[in-house]
Design a protein around this motif. Structure first.
Motif, PDB file in Angstrom:
ATOM      1  N   LYS A 112      -5.634  15.441  47.237  1.00 51.80           N
ATOM      2  CA  LYS A 112      -4.461  16.474  47.282  1.00 51.80           C
ATOM      3  C   LYS A 112      -3.234  15.870  46.330  1.00 51.80           C
ATOM      4  O   LYS A 112      -2.760  16.483  45.603  1.00 51.80           O
ATOM      5  CB  LYS A 112      -4.247  16.756  48.491  1.00 51.80           C
ATOM      6  CG  LYS A 112      -5.202  17.806  49.446  1.00 51.80           C
ATOM      7  CD  LYS A 112      -4.766  18.072  50.489  1.00 51.80           C
ATOM      8  CE  LYS A 112      -5.919  18.934  51.360  1.00 51.80           C
ATOM      9  NZ  LYS A 112      -5.607  19.048  52.749  1.00 51.80           N
ATOM     10  N   TRP A 113      -3.128  14.697  46.579  1.00 55.32           N
ATOM     11  CA  TRP A 113      -2.099  14.072  46.140  1.00 55.32           C
ATOM     12  C   TRP A 113      -2.211  13.888  44.605  1.00 55.32           C
ATOM     13  O   TRP A 113      -1.373  14.268  43.788  1.00 55.32           O
ATOM     14  CB  TRP A 113      -1.703  12.412  46.516  1.00 55.32           C
ATOM     15  CG  TRP A 113      -0.532  12.034  46.065  1.00 55.32           C
ATOM     16  CD1 TRP A 113       0.732  11.880  46.477  1.00 55.32           C
ATOM     17  CD2 TRP A 113      -0.547  11.180  44.909  1.00 55.32           C
ATOM     18  NE1 TRP A 113       1.550  11.137  45.360  1.00 55.32           N
ATOM     19  CE2 TRP A 113       0.741  10.612  44.592  1.00 55.32           C
ATOM     20  CE3 TRP A 113      -1.533  10.408  44.110  1.00 55.32           C
ATOM     21  CZ2 TRP A 113       1.122   9.726  43.597  1.00 55.32           C
ATOM     22  CZ3 TRP A 113      -1.557   9.511  42.971  1.00 55.32           C
ATOM     23  CH2 TRP A 113      -0.046   9.234  42.755  1.00 55.32           C
ATOM     24  N   ILE A 114      -3.393  13.518  44.008  1.00 57.08           N
ATOM     25  CA  ILE A 114      -3.440  13.640  42.797  1.00 57.08           C
ATOM     26  C   ILE A 114      -3.454  14.966  42.061  1.00 57.08           C
ATOM     27  O   ILE A 114      -2.879  14.940  40.857  1.00 57.08           O
ATOM     28  CB  ILE A 114      -5.071  12.843  42.162  1.00 57.08           C
ATOM     29  CG1 ILE A 114      -4.876  11.473  42.924  1.00 57.08           C
ATOM     30  CG2 ILE A 114      -5.476  12.922  40.807  1.00 57.08           C
ATOM     31  CD1 ILE A 114      -6.380  10.755  42.831  1.00 57.08           C
ATOM     32  N   ARG A 115      -4.086  15.808  42.772  1.00 55.74           N
ATOM     33  CA  ARG A 115      -3.958  17.277  42.016  1.00 55.74           C
ATOM     34  C   ARG A 115      -2.470  17.627  42.121  1.00 55.74           C
ATOM     35  O   ARG A 115      -2.316  18.164  40.914  1.00 55.74           O
ATOM     36  CB  ARG A 115      -4.798  18.417  42.886  1.00 55.74           C
ATOM     37  CG  ARG A 115      -6.256  18.092  42.842  1.00 55.74           C
ATOM     38  CD  ARG A 115      -6.968  19.228  43.679  1.00 55.74           C
ATOM     39  NE  ARG A 115      -8.414  19.130  43.375  1.00 55.74           N
ATOM     40  CZ  ARG A 115      -9.270  19.836  44.057  1.00 55.74           C
ATOM     41  NH1 ARG A 115      -8.907  20.500  44.959  1.00 55.74           N
ATOM     42  NH2 ARG A 115     -10.438  19.678  43.902  1.00 55.74           N
TER      43      ARG A 115
ATOM     44  N   LEU B 128      -1.163  16.240  39.051  1.00 57.73           N
ATOM     45  CA  LEU B 128      -1.364  16.468  37.826  1.00 57.73           C
ATOM     46  C   LEU B 128      -0.666  17.906  37.383  1.00 57.73           C
ATOM     47  O   LEU B 128      -0.531  18.085  36.467  1.00 57.73           O
ATOM     48  CB  LEU B 128      -2.988  16.610  37.886  1.00 57.73           C
ATOM     49  CG  LEU B 128      -3.851  15.374  37.960  1.00 57.73           C
ATOM     50  CD1 LEU B 128      -5.277  15.479  37.790  1.00 57.73           C
ATOM     51  CD2 LEU B 128      -3.396  14.619  36.443  1.00 57.73           C
ATOM     52  N   ASP B 129      -0.662  18.547  38.588  1.00 60.66           N
ATOM     53  CA  ASP B 129       0.125  19.852  38.406  1.00 60.66           C
ATOM     54  C   ASP B 129       1.483  19.711  37.767  1.00 60.66           C
ATOM     55  O   ASP B 129       1.965  20.321  36.954  1.00 60.66           O
ATOM     56  CB  ASP B 129       0.214  20.729  39.536  1.00 60.66           C
ATOM     57  CG  ASP B 129      -1.196  21.231  40.048  1.00 60.66           C
ATOM     58  OD1 ASP B 129      -1.907  21.242  39.188  1.00 60.66           O
ATOM     59  OD2 ASP B 129      -1.462  21.618  41.218  1.00 60.66           O
TER      60      ASP B 129
ATOM     61  N   HIS C 180       4.460  19.024  30.865  1.00 58.02           N
ATOM     62  CA  HIS C 180       3.849  19.142  29.576  1.00 58.02           C
ATOM     63  C   HIS C 180       4.077  20.462  29.024  1.00 58.02           C
ATOM     64  O   HIS C 180       4.595  20.460  27.656  1.00 58.02           O
ATOM     65  CB  HIS C 180       2.446  18.812  29.782  1.00 58.02           C
ATOM     66  CG  HIS C 180       1.766  18.943  28.185  1.00 58.02           C
ATOM     67  ND1 HIS C 180       1.243  20.247  28.024  1.00 58.02           N
ATOM     68  CD2 HIS C 180       1.529  18.245  27.164  1.00 58.02           C
ATOM     69  CE1 HIS C 180       0.560  19.980  26.699  1.00 58.02           C
ATOM     70  NE2 HIS C 180       0.821  18.755  26.408  1.00 58.02           N
ATOM     71  N   ASP C 181       3.694  21.515  29.668  1.00 59.37           N
ATOM     72  CA  ASP C 181       4.223  22.820  29.246  1.00 59.37           C
ATOM     73  C   ASP C 181       5.409  23.187  28.830  1.00 59.37           C
ATOM     74  O   ASP C 181       5.875  23.504  27.676  1.00 59.37           O
ATOM     75  CB  ASP C 181       3.801  23.880  30.196  1.00 59.37           C
ATOM     76  CG  ASP C 181       2.274  23.768  30.592  1.00 59.37           C
ATOM     77  OD1 ASP C 181       1.520  23.282  29.586  1.00 59.37           O
ATOM     78  OD2 ASP C 181       1.773  24.371  31.479  1.00 59.37           O
ATOM     79  N   GLU C 182       6.428  22.583  29.475  1.00 56.70           N
ATOM     80  CA  GLU C 182       7.970  22.577  29.548  1.00 56.70           C
ATOM     81  C   GLU C 182       8.254  22.102  28.185  1.00 56.70           C
ATOM     82  O   GLU C 182       9.078  22.494  27.204  1.00 56.70           O
ATOM     83  CB  GLU C 182       8.747  22.189  30.354  1.00 56.70           C
ATOM     84  CG  GLU C 182      10.300  22.212  30.271  1.00 56.70           C
ATOM     85  CD  GLU C 182      11.070  21.508  31.347  1.00 56.70           C
ATOM     86  OE1 GLU C 182      12.172  20.947  31.179  1.00 56.70           O
ATOM     87  OE2 GLU C 182      10.622  21.519  32.451  1.00 56.70           O
ATOM     88  N   LEU C 183       7.681  20.608  27.915  1.00 57.51           N
ATOM     89  CA  LEU C 183       8.155  19.994  26.719  1.00 57.51           C
ATOM     90  C   LEU C 183       7.513  20.475  25.437  1.00 57.51           C
ATOM     91  O   LEU C 183       8.216  20.777  24.445  1.00 57.51           O
ATOM     92  CB  LEU C 183       7.561  18.570  26.866  1.00 57.51           C
ATOM     93  CG  LEU C 183       8.284  17.696  27.841  1.00 57.51           C
ATOM     94  CD1 LEU C 183       7.826  16.409  27.959  1.00 57.51           C
ATOM     95  CD2 LEU C 183       9.810  17.552  27.260  1.00 57.51           C
ATOM     96  N   GLU C 184       6.252  21.095  25.611  1.00 60.10           N
ATOM     97  CA  GLU C 184       5.616  21.696  24.461  1.00 60.10           C
ATOM     98  C   GLU C 184       6.362  23.290  23.980  1.00 60.10           C
ATOM     99  O   GLU C 184       6.689  23.394  22.925  1.00 60.10           O
ATOM    100  CB  GLU C 184       4.180  22.325  24.773  1.00 60.10           C
ATOM    101  CG  GLU C 184       3.391  22.796  23.773  1.00 60.10           C
ATOM    102  CD  GLU C 184       2.978  21.764  22.589  1.00 60.10           C
ATOM    103  OE1 GLU C 184       2.774  22.248  21.511  1.00 60.10           O
ATOM    104  OE2 GLU C 184       3.105  20.326  22.852  1.00 60.10           O
TER     105      GLU C 184
END
Length: 75
Positions: A19-22, A25-26, A32-36
């Motif tokens: 759960k922590w890893i997910r 990653l989210d 990433h989407d914001e920077l892209e």
């Protein structure tokens, strides 16, 4: 008393870790989407400047290196 964890305790720990890893990653994907999106806006701005004839070779090379660096990092 044994120091070994039971199978149930191990599964609970693994589920918590997953759960922590997910979640991490989210958050990374959102960043990433914001920077892209920001890179795409800058690329659009650069195209507008080029079309208007207001571009500078030095500014373009800096931007290109910055965009390349962000993409290299996967951001």
């Amino acid at each position: 008393m044994s120091d070994a964890k039971s199978a149930r305790e191990m599964l609970v720990e693994v589920a918590t870790d997953v759960k922590w890893i997910r979640g991490s990653l989210d958050e990374i994907k959102e960043t990433h989407d914001e920077l892209e999106g920001r890179v795409r806006e800058l690329e659009g701005w650069r195209r507008e400047q080029d079309a208007a004839g207001n571009s500078s070779d030095r500014r373009e090379s800096r931007f290109s290196l910055g965009a390349l660096f962000l993409r290299f990092l996967g951001l």
